[in-house]
Scaffold this active site. Structure first.
Site, PDB file in Angstrom:
ATOM      1  N   GLY A 113      41.712 -25.246 -35.979  1.00  9.28           N
ATOM      2  CA  GLY A 113      41.260 -23.877 -35.770  1.00  9.28           C
ATOM      3  C   GLY A 113      42.041 -23.191 -34.674  1.00  9.28           C
ATOM      4  O   GLY A 113      42.563 -23.831 -33.758  1.00  9.28           O
ATOM      5  N   GLU A 114      42.120 -21.871 -34.768  1.00 10.32           N
ATOM      6  CA  GLU A 114      42.776 -21.062 -33.749  1.00 10.32           C
ATOM      7  C   GLU A 114      41.870 -19.891 -33.407  1.00 10.32           C
ATOM      8  O   GLU A 114      41.262 -19.289 -34.295  1.00 10.32           O
ATOM      9  CB  GLU A 114      44.123 -20.533 -34.242  1.00 10.32           C
ATOM     10  N   GLY A 115      41.751 -19.611 -32.140  1.00 10.34           N
ATOM     11  CA  GLY A 115      40.916 -18.500 -31.709  1.00 10.34           C
ATOM     12  C   GLY A 115      41.424 -17.926 -30.410  1.00 10.34           C
ATOM     13  O   GLY A 115      42.471 -18.331 -29.878  1.00 10.34           O
ATOM     14  N   VAL A 119      42.726 -25.751 -31.661  1.00 15.24           N
ATOM     15  CA  VAL A 119      42.165 -27.097 -31.743  1.00 15.24           C
ATOM     16  C   VAL A 119      42.936 -27.859 -32.815  1.00 15.24           C
ATOM     17  O   VAL A 119      43.131 -27.367 -33.926  1.00 15.24           O
ATOM     18  CB  VAL A 119      40.662 -27.077 -32.075  1.00 15.24           C
ATOM     19  N   ASP A 123      27.376 -19.200 -27.622  1.00 19.84           N
ATOM     20  CA  ASP A 123      28.224 -18.862 -28.772  1.00 19.84           C
ATOM     21  C   ASP A 123      27.831 -19.702 -29.982  1.00 19.84           C
ATOM     22  O   ASP A 123      28.684 -20.225 -30.695  1.00 19.84           O
ATOM     23  CB  ASP A 123      29.708 -19.074 -28.434  1.00 19.84           C
TER      24      ASP A 123
END
Length: 678
Positions: free
Chosen positions: A20-22, A27, A145
């Protein structure tokens, strides 16, 4: 920008996949180098743009370090555990337990519609258990979150929370949050730092009453998450759903008639959780769990009434108790060895680590308890774990037996009953929280708990920790293995006829490559349990490693007389025959092994190597390909295949296998030799 697949981090982790990218970071799924079978972690990277100001950079690093510190304090089966923080090429990272499965966001996306009500409620009840745990810390931890993307569902349908990037500790001295971050669709009104009066909108002229988020903000987010999962509509930001609106979006939801009126129980739970005024919401995650339980059909309620993990009391000094269970991070739910705690692959009949016969679903048994009031002899200097590791640094007095102080934030309270921390230590040991297991056993030890039991359990905890960091930090692994051996030695001074302590001590010596001492310990174990096939297996394996082929064959044959279908003994005996040039006998016994357990890559690999000794290259390729089909990523399989393909003059396939070998082990001798020939 994400790192390329195959990048090596900290000299020990190879990037295998981008998870994942945010805005907070990337990650990765990484493979720990040198493990067989491969072991995976999740590694989070702090993203800092080159355009970021110095102040913003410092804030990002501070937030990242806070996440690490917070995760270090959390030990719960429904929260992915921190393993190791590190820096590489000037960037900041930390490795965590890898959670297999899919996020609820992905499950919802794939379903293309609302998720099944009963299963979703069960998942949310598990989330409540994790929230109850973090909210009971001192000070309470607020996730802030919670959303479908941060809730993982494992292949066993178990929940794990995975992102604590903006979690914070509640500070009663603050009027509002320092930072107001989060995903707006799931954020409570107080996430914005203030609350307006009912019916009023927040504006420059009406900023509202300052307030900081507390545990009830996570309750709101959980209600919003449940709304999304059951309707397939993202919730409107900071809006309480109107009565009937949830049922209108999903008419399949369960309804009941109460006082002549048709109601939807789960809709009522959502509406209460998402109230604007937090005083009108559920006041704890535990209360919301109970409400969710009542939404299930009566026949289901009885099966799930008890939490899958015990929820601690809301007192800041509450003792945290978790149910003993296999690690949730295990890639598959294979049987757990009751002797050494190793989780084997599904269908395994004998433990890969110690050779013990397995039963599906087995868990470590309770320790035999002694009641002699013997004072423990002074222990030698305990091994010191690095501050960056997950093992707490043991603190000792001059006699070496003083437990380190326990702060309320660790969820423990002082007690005069030594059996309470002892039992807690066993639970932490079984749930693979070795740091807290050691801590609890030392508390019990200092309070006069059962001496042999504590020393034996301490030995198990240090040995299991040593095994868990093997391949990550070899020196640390060896040090903890030495300390484990010391604990078992000390335990045997109090109970010289304890079979398990002799057996575990032999395993420690073998791990430390002290093979003569290992044989002596296994022989003592054998004298106490002459019909235990696992002891014969260990004696055979250790004797083979010593080069004592005659002794090894004798032990293995006797072990197979007791357990004719012991695949690991067959494989070891086949290896012995190959090394002593009795190849036809090796092929015969290895064929029996693969017939008994077709999913054993070791058996197929050794059979392939035996055929290679006979120069039967096609048979060898067939066996080695079967080894590869079991899912093993051992470089030994690929280098052997490369050798066979070259002998068959299939150079293109040989080159491919060499490349595959070197991807897994850049120093593989056989592959490097073949590179020159190709």
């Amino acid at each position: 920008m994400a790192l390329p697949i195959g990048t090596i981090l900290d000299g020990k982790f190879k990037v295998a996949q981008i998870l994942g990218e945010g805005g907070m970071g990337t990650v990765y799924k990484v493979e720990q180098l040198g493990t067989n079978p491969p072991y995976y972690y999740a590694v989070k990277e702090l993203l800092i743009s080159s355009n970021t100001s110095e102040e913003e950079r410092n804030q990002s690093i501070e937030r990242f370090n806070k996440e690490i510190a917070l995760l270090r304090s959390l030990k719960h089966p429904r929260i992915a555990a921190l393993m190791l923080p590190f820096q590489d090429r000037g960037n900041y990272y930390f490795a965590m337990e890898f959670v297999p499965g899919r996020s609820l966001e992905k499950i919802l996306e794939d379903s293309k519609g609302p998720l099944p009500e009963e299963q979703t409620i069960k998942w949310m009840m598990q989330v409540c258990e994790a929230l109850s745990y973090i909210h009971s810390r001192n000070p309470p931890i607020i996730l802030r979150d919670l959303k479908p993307g941060n809730i993982m569902i494992t292949p066993d349908n178990e929940v794990q929370l995975i992102d604590f990037g903006i979690a914070r500790r509640f500070d009663p001295n603050k009027r509002t949050n320092t930072e107001n971050l989060g995903t707006i669709s799931y954020a409570s009104p107080e996430h914005l730092g203030s609350i307006t009066a009912p019916g009023q909108r927040r504006s420059a002229h009406n900023p509202g009453r300052p307030v900081q988020t507390d545990a009830r903000a996570d309750v709101y987010s959980l209600g919003a998450t449940l709304y999304h999962l059951l309707t397939n509509y993202e919730p409107d930001p900071i809006q309480t759903p109107a009565p009937g609106s949830v049922l209108a979006k999903n008419p399949k939801l369960l309804t009941r008639e109460v006082n002549g009126k048709r109601i939807c129980p789960v809709e009522q739970v959502i509406i209460k959780a998402m109230q604007q005024e937090r005083e009108q919401r559920f006041q704890s995650a535990d209360a919301m769990r109970n409400a969710l339980l009542s939404c299930l059909p009566a026949e289901v309620q009885a099966r799930v009434a008890s939490p899958t993990v015990q929820i601690p009391a809301m007192s800041p000094a509450a003792t945290v108790v978790v149910k003993a269970q296999p690690s949730l991070s295990a890639p598959a739910s294979g049987p757990v060895c009751p002797r050494c705690g190793f989780q084997n692959r599904p269908g395994a009949k004998f433990c890969k680590r110690d050779g013990y016969q397995l039963v599906q679903g087995a868990v470590p048994p309770p320790q035999t308890r002694t009641h002699q009031p013997i004072q423990a002899r002074p222990a030698r200097q305990p091994l010191q774990a690095r501050s960056s590791s997950i093992l707490a640094r043991p603190v000792t007095n001059s006699r070496g037996i003083q437990a380190r102080p326990v702060s309320p934030s660790n969820g423990a309270t002082a007690t005069r009953d030594p059996m309470i921390p002892y039992r807690a230590g066993l639970q932490y040991l079984n749930s693979k929280n070795y740091a807290e297991a050691v801590n609890q056993f030392k508390i019990s030890q200092a309070q006069g708990g059962p001496v042999y039991d504590i020393l034996y359990s301490l030995g198990r905890a240090y040995r299991q920790y040593g095994l868990s960091v093997r391949g990550i930090d070899q020196k640390l692994s060896q040090e903890n293995m030495k300390y484990a051996a010391e604990q078992f030695e000390e335990a045997l001074r109090h109970n010289s006829s304890a079979f398990n302590a002799h057996f575990q001590l032999g395993m420690c010596y073998r791990d430390l490559e002290l093979l003569t001492q290992a044989v002596q310990s296994f022989k003592k174990a054998l004298s106490l349990a002459p019909d235990d096939a696992a002891v014969y297996y260990q004696l055979g394996l250790t004797s083979l490693e010593q080069g004592s082929y005659r002794d090894a064959e004798s032990y293995l044959r006797e072990g197979m007389r007791l357990s004719p279908e012991h695949v690991l003994m067959m494989v070891t005996l086949g290896r012995l025959y190959s090394e002593t040039r009795r190849v036809p006998e090796a092929i015969e016994v290895l064929r029996r092994a693969v017939k008994a357990e077709p999913e054993s890559w070791d058996a197929w690999y050794q059979l392939g190597r035996a055929h290679m000794r006979m120069k039967e290259w096609k048979y060898a390729v067939s066996a080695l390909e079967r080894a590869r089909q079991t899912g093993s990523q051992s470089p030994l399989i690929y280098s052997s295949l490369a050798n066979c393909y070259l002998k068959l003059n299939r150079k293109a396939e040989a080159r491919q296998m060499v490349d595959e070998t070197l991807k897994r082990d850049r120093n593989n001798t056989e592959a490097l030799r073949l590179v020159k020939q190709l």
